[in-house]
Motif scaffolding. Structure first.
Motif, mmCIF file in Angstrom:
data_model
loop_
_atom_site.group_PDB
_atom_site.id
_atom_site.type_symbol
_atom_site.label_atom_id
_atom_site.label_comp_id
_atom_site.label_asym_id
_atom_site.label_seq_id
_atom_site.Cartn_x
_atom_site.Cartn_y
_atom_site.Cartn_z
ATOM 1 N N LEU A 54 0.820 -1.208 0.000
ATOM 2 C CA LEU A 54 0.000 0.000 0.000
ATOM 3 C C LEU A 54 0.857 1.262 0.000
ATOM 4 C CD1 LEU A 54 -2.755 1.387 0.234
ATOM 5 C CD2 LEU A 54 -2.605 1.096 2.710
ATOM 6 N N VAL A 55 1.919 1.268 0.778
ATOM 7 C CA VAL A 55 2.810 2.429 0.818
ATOM 8 C C VAL A 55 3.433 2.668 -0.555
ATOM 9 C CG1 VAL A 55 4.969 3.316 1.782
ATOM 10 C CG2 VAL A 55 3.282 2.257 3.284
ATOM 11 N N VAL A 56 3.880 1.603 -1.192
ATOM 12 C CA VAL A 56 4.490 1.728 -2.527
ATOM 13 C C VAL A 56 3.472 2.252 -3.533
ATOM 14 C CG1 VAL A 56 5.526 0.459 -4.438
ATOM 15 C CG2 VAL A 56 6.219 -0.045 -2.080
ATOM 16 N N LEU A 57 2.268 1.694 -3.528
ATOM 17 C CA LEU A 57 1.236 2.125 -4.471
ATOM 18 C C LEU A 57 0.849 3.585 -4.241
ATOM 19 C CD1 LEU A 57 -1.088 -1.027 -4.491
ATOM 20 C CD2 LEU A 57 0.366 -0.218 -6.358
ATOM 21 N N THR A 58 0.761 3.968 -2.978
ATOM 22 C CA THR A 58 0.419 5.360 -2.664
ATOM 23 C C THR A 58 1.501 6.302 -3.181
ATOM 24 O OG1 THR A 58 -0.779 4.662 -0.683
ATOM 25 C CG2 THR A 58 -0.140 6.971 -0.809
ATOM 26 N N GLY A 59 2.765 5.910 -3.002
ATOM 27 C CA GLY A 59 3.856 6.720 -3.517
ATOM 28 C C GLY A 59 3.810 6.855 -5.025
ATOM 29 N N LEU A 60 3.508 5.756 -5.713
ATOM 30 C CA LEU A 60 3.399 5.800 -7.168
ATOM 31 C C LEU A 60 2.252 6.705 -7.613
ATOM 32 C CD1 LEU A 60 3.986 2.025 -8.030
ATOM 33 C CD2 LEU A 60 5.534 3.934 -8.471
ATOM 34 N N TYR A 61 1.164 6.678 -6.869
ATOM 35 C CA TYR A 61 0.029 7.547 -7.215
ATOM 36 C C TYR A 61 0.397 9.020 -7.021
ATOM 37 C CZ TYR A 61 -4.523 9.800 -7.149
ATOM 38 O OH TYR A 61 -5.581 10.638 -7.403
ATOM 39 N N VAL A 62 1.095 9.320 -5.937
ATOM 40 C CA VAL A 62 1.478 10.703 -5.644
ATOM 41 C C VAL A 62 2.374 11.271 -6.738
ATOM 42 C CG1 VAL A 62 2.791 12.167 -4.057
ATOM 43 C CG2 VAL A 62 1.168 10.490 -3.159
ATOM 44 N N VAL A 63 3.271 10.442 -7.283
ATOM 45 C CA VAL A 63 4.188 10.932 -8.322
ATOM 46 C C VAL A 63 3.580 10.838 -9.721
ATOM 47 C CG1 VAL A 63 6.195 10.356 -6.928
ATOM 48 C CG2 VAL A 63 5.346 8.690 -8.604
ATOM 49 N N GLY A 64 2.309 10.415 -9.807
ATOM 50 C CA GLY A 64 1.617 10.414 -11.095
ATOM 51 C C GLY A 64 1.891 9.216 -11.972
ATOM 52 N N ALA A 65 2.232 8.066 -11.387
ATOM 53 C CA ALA A 65 2.574 6.878 -12.178
ATOM 54 C C ALA A 65 1.343 6.129 -12.686
ATOM 55 C CB ALA A 65 3.441 5.926 -11.356
ATOM 56 N N PHE A 66 0.173 6.418 -12.135
ATOM 57 C CA PHE A 66 -1.032 5.699 -12.535
ATOM 58 C C PHE A 66 -1.689 6.353 -13.746
ATOM 59 C CE2 PHE A 66 -0.578 3.899 -8.378
ATOM 60 C CZ PHE A 66 -1.226 2.678 -8.428
ATOM 61 N N PRO A 67 -1.929 5.583 -14.825
ATOM 62 C CA PRO A 67 -2.673 6.139 -15.961
ATOM 63 C C PRO A 67 -4.092 6.516 -15.532
ATOM 64 C CG PRO A 67 -1.602 4.064 -16.532
ATOM 65 C CD PRO A 67 -1.515 4.197 -15.050
ATOM 66 N N THR A 68 -4.562 7.643 -15.991
ATOM 67 C CA THR A 68 -5.917 8.094 -15.648
ATOM 68 C C THR A 68 -6.739 8.421 -16.862
ATOM 69 O OG1 THR A 68 -5.117 10.369 -15.450
ATOM 70 C CG2 THR A 68 -5.186 9.044 -13.439
ATOM 71 N N ALA A 69 -6.147 8.414 -18.048
ATOM 72 C CA ALA A 69 -6.897 8.746 -19.263
ATOM 73 C C ALA A 69 -6.235 8.053 -20.447
ATOM 74 C CB ALA A 69 -6.936 10.255 -19.478
ATOM 75 N N VAL A 70 -6.886 8.117 -21.581
ATOM 76 C CA VAL A 70 -6.369 7.526 -22.812
ATOM 77 C C VAL A 70 -6.295 8.623 -23.867
ATOM 78 C CG1 VAL A 70 -6.780 5.839 -24.633
ATOM 79 C CG2 VAL A 70 -7.300 5.274 -22.257
ATOM 80 N N ASP A 71 -5.139 8.736 -24.532
ATOM 81 C CA ASP A 71 -5.010 9.784 -25.548
ATOM 82 C C ASP A 71 -5.559 9.315 -26.896
ATOM 83 O OD1 ASP A 71 -3.145 8.148 -26.748
ATOM 84 O OD2 ASP A 71 -1.409 9.322 -26.088
ATOM 85 N N ASP A 72 -5.413 10.150 -27.902
ATOM 86 C CA ASP A 72 -5.995 9.836 -29.217
ATOM 87 C C ASP A 72 -5.379 8.589 -29.834
ATOM 88 O OD1 ASP A 72 -7.589 12.039 -28.978
ATOM 89 O OD2 ASP A 72 -6.246 13.364 -30.100
ATOM 90 N N ALA A 73 -4.167 8.272 -29.467
ATOM 91 C CA ALA A 73 -3.529 7.077 -30.019
ATOM 92 C C ALA A 73 -3.837 5.843 -29.198
ATOM 93 C CB ALA A 73 -2.005 7.293 -30.059
ATOM 94 N N GLY A 74 -4.623 6.012 -28.137
ATOM 95 C CA GLY A 74 -4.999 4.871 -27.306
ATOM 96 C C GLY A 74 -3.959 4.514 -26.265
ATOM 97 N N VAL A 75 -3.065 5.449 -25.940
ATOM 98 C CA VAL A 75 -2.020 5.174 -24.963
ATOM 99 C C VAL A 75 -2.362 5.853 -23.649
ATOM 100 C CG1 VAL A 75 0.432 5.448 -24.423
ATOM 101 C CG2 VAL A 75 -0.283 5.037 -26.791
ATOM 102 N N PRO A 76 -2.408 5.095 -22.532
ATOM 103 C CA PRO A 76 -2.696 5.701 -21.233
ATOM 104 C C PRO A 76 -1.692 6.784 -20.885
ATOM 105 C CG PRO A 76 -2.853 3.321 -21.105
ATOM 106 C CD PRO A 76 -2.250 3.635 -22.422
ATOM 107 N N GLN A 77 -2.163 7.866 -20.293
ATOM 108 C CA GLN A 77 -1.300 9.003 -19.925
ATOM 109 C C GLN A 77 -1.249 9.159 -18.419
ATOM 110 O OE1 GLN A 77 0.416 10.981 -22.420
ATOM 111 N NE2 GLN A 77 -0.143 9.064 -23.418
#
Length: 394
Positions: A371-394
C-alpha cells in the motif's frame, strides 16, 4: 435489446460462479461417492480455480479473432458440457476433468464478458460491472443452501445436472439476444494481441493492486472455518455461518462499490479499500467475542468484495477499445494465477507450525508495504488516468 443482453449476462455469470463454488459444499458427498480422502477432493476443488485462471490469456488472443459475444456463447456450451460430464463421472479422473472444464468455462467467460459490459454501457462501467459482480456473488451465497436441499432429495450428481440444464437454457437465450444490433462495433475491435501488451503499465499496476490482496484473501476465506474453530473457539456450525456472512456481505459490496467508483477518484478509492482490508485483518486477530467476530467478518466481507468491481472499472477505463479485451485478459489471468497460491502458502505455513494469527499479521505487514508503494506511485503520477488519441494511457 441491450437491457435484455445485460440481464442475460447477469444470469450467465450466476451460473458460471455456481460451477466454481458448487464443489466446496459437496466435498464430503464426493469423498464418500468415490472412496477417496480429503486431499484427492481438495485437488478437484483446486482444479476448478486453476482452470479459471489458465485460459484467460489464451482467450485474450482468441478475442483478437472472434467477437466477444460469440466467445461468451462458446463458454456457455463448454459449461453445459463440463457440468454434464461432471454429473456423469464414474471415476476420480473423470471428476477432475469435469471440474477443470467448469473452471475453463468460467475463466473464458470473465475475460470475454467483462470488457463487453464496458462497451455496452461506456458511461456507467462501474455500475454495470458492480451489478454483474453482485449476480456472481449471489451464487456463492445460494449454492451451499441449494446443495443441501438437493442432497436431501437426490445425490450430488443432481447439482451438476441442474447446472448443465440451466447453462444450456441461458446459452440459447443469449444466442437469441446477442447479435449485431445489440453488440457495439467497438466490442469487436481487438485485432492485435501484441499491441495490447503496449499497455503494460495499467496491466502491471492493476495486477499489483489486486494480486497481493487477493493472495491473502484466497488463503483467509479457504481457511476461515478452521481458523474460527481452532483459534476463536467457535463450533463448526457457527464458523460455517461466519463464512456465509463473509460471502453475503459481498452482494451489496459489488452493487455499491460499482456505483461509488463511477463517482469517486478511482485509484484513491481502491487504495482506501486496501487499507480498510488491512485494518480488518489485524482486528480479526485481536477480537474474540462472538458479536465482535460477526461484525469484523461482515465488514471484511464487504470491504474485500468492494475491490473487485472497483479495480475492473479502473482497468477497463484506462484501456482503449481496440485493445481492451486482450489487455484485460492479460491483467485478469496474471492476477488470478498469483492469487490462487494464497491457500497453498497459508496451508503450508500452518502445517509446519506457524500460528494463524502470526501469519495473518505478517500478511498484514506485507499488504501495508504494498500500500505504501502504491500510494507513492500515485502521488508521483505513475497511474494512468486517461487515454489519448492514439490509445495510450497518460
Amino acid at each position: 435489446m441491450t437491457t435484455r443482453l445485460f440481464g442475460t449476462l447477469c444470469g450467465f455469470v450466476f451460473l458460471v460462479n455456481f460451477g466454481r463454488v458448487a464443489f466446496a459444499p459437496l466435498v464430503e458427498p464426493l469423498q464418500a461417492a468415490f472412496g477417496v480422502g480429503s486431499a484427492a477432493i481438495g485437488l478437484v476443488v483446486s482444479l476448478v480455480w486453476w482452470g479459471s485462471a489458465l485460459p484467460r490469456i489464451p482467450v485474450g488472443i482468441l478475442l483478437t479473432r472472434v467477437p466477444r459475444h460469440r466467445v461468451v456463447l462458446g463458454t456457455g456450451v463448454l459449461l453445459t458440457v463440463a457440468a454434464a460430464f461432471t454429473a456423469s463421472a464414474t471415476s476420480l479422473p473423470m471428476l477432475q476433468v469435469g471440474a477443470f472444464g467448469v473452471g475453463l468455462a468460467s475463466g473464458a467467460y470473465f475475460v470475454s464478458a467483462v470488457p463487453l459490459l464496458g462497451e455496452l454501457y461506456p458511461e456507467a462501467v462501474g455500475r454495470v460491472v458492480g451489478i454483474h459482480g453482485m449476480s456472481s456473488q449471489l451464487a456463492a451465497v445460494v449454492v451451499p443452501t441449494l446443495a443441501v436441499v438437493v442432497l436431501a432429495q437426490s445425490s450430488w450428481r443432481a447439482v451438476f445436472w441442474l447446472l448443465a440444464g440451466a447453462a444450456l437454457l441461458v446459452t440459447v437465450v443469449l444466442a437469441l439476444v446477442a447479435d449485431e444490433t445489440t453488440v457495439p462495433a467497438s466490442a469487436d475491435a481487438d485485432r492485435d494481441f501484441l499491441a495490447a501488451l503496449a499497455h503494460w503499465r495499467p496491466i502491471v499496476l492493476g495486477v499489483v493492486m489486486v494480486a497481493a490482496l487477493g493472495f491473502v484473501w484466497q488463503g483467509l476465506f479457504n481457511f476461515y472455518v478452521p481458523y474460527m474453530t481452532t483459534v476463536k473457539g467457535l463450533s463448526p456450525a457457527t464458523a460455517g455461518t461466519m463464512l456465509t456472512v463473509v460471502f453475503a456481505a459481498g452482494v451489496p459490496a459489488f452493487l455499491f462499490s460499482g456505483r461509488l467508483v463511477d463517482r469517486l477518484p478511482k485509484v484513491p478509492y481502491i487504495l482506501a479499500i486496501h487499507l480498510s482490508f488491512v485494518v480488518c485483518l489485524v482486528t480479526l486477530t485481536v477480537v474474540s467475542s462472538r458479536p465482535a467476530l460477526f461484525v469484523v467478518t461482515a465488514v471484511m466481507g464487504y470491504v474485500v468484495h468492494s475491490v473487485f468491481p472497483a479495480l475492473d472499472t479502473y482497468v477497463l477505463g484506462v484501456l482503449p477499445a481496440d485493445n481492451r479485451a486482450a489487455a484485460y485478459a492479460v491483467f485478469s489471468g496474471a492476477a488470478l494465477l498469483l492469487e490462487a497460491g494464497g491457500s497453498g502458502v497459508l496451508g503450508y505455513l500452518i502445517e509446519v507450525g506457524f500460528e494463524f494469527d502470526a501469519v495473518f499479521l505478517t500478511f498484514a505487514g506485507g499488504l501495508t508495504t504494498v500500500l505504501v508503494v502504491l500510494t507513492g506511485l500515485y502521488v508521483v503520477g505513475a497511474f494512468p488516468t486517461a487515454v489519448d488519441d492514439a490509445g495510450v494511457p497518460q
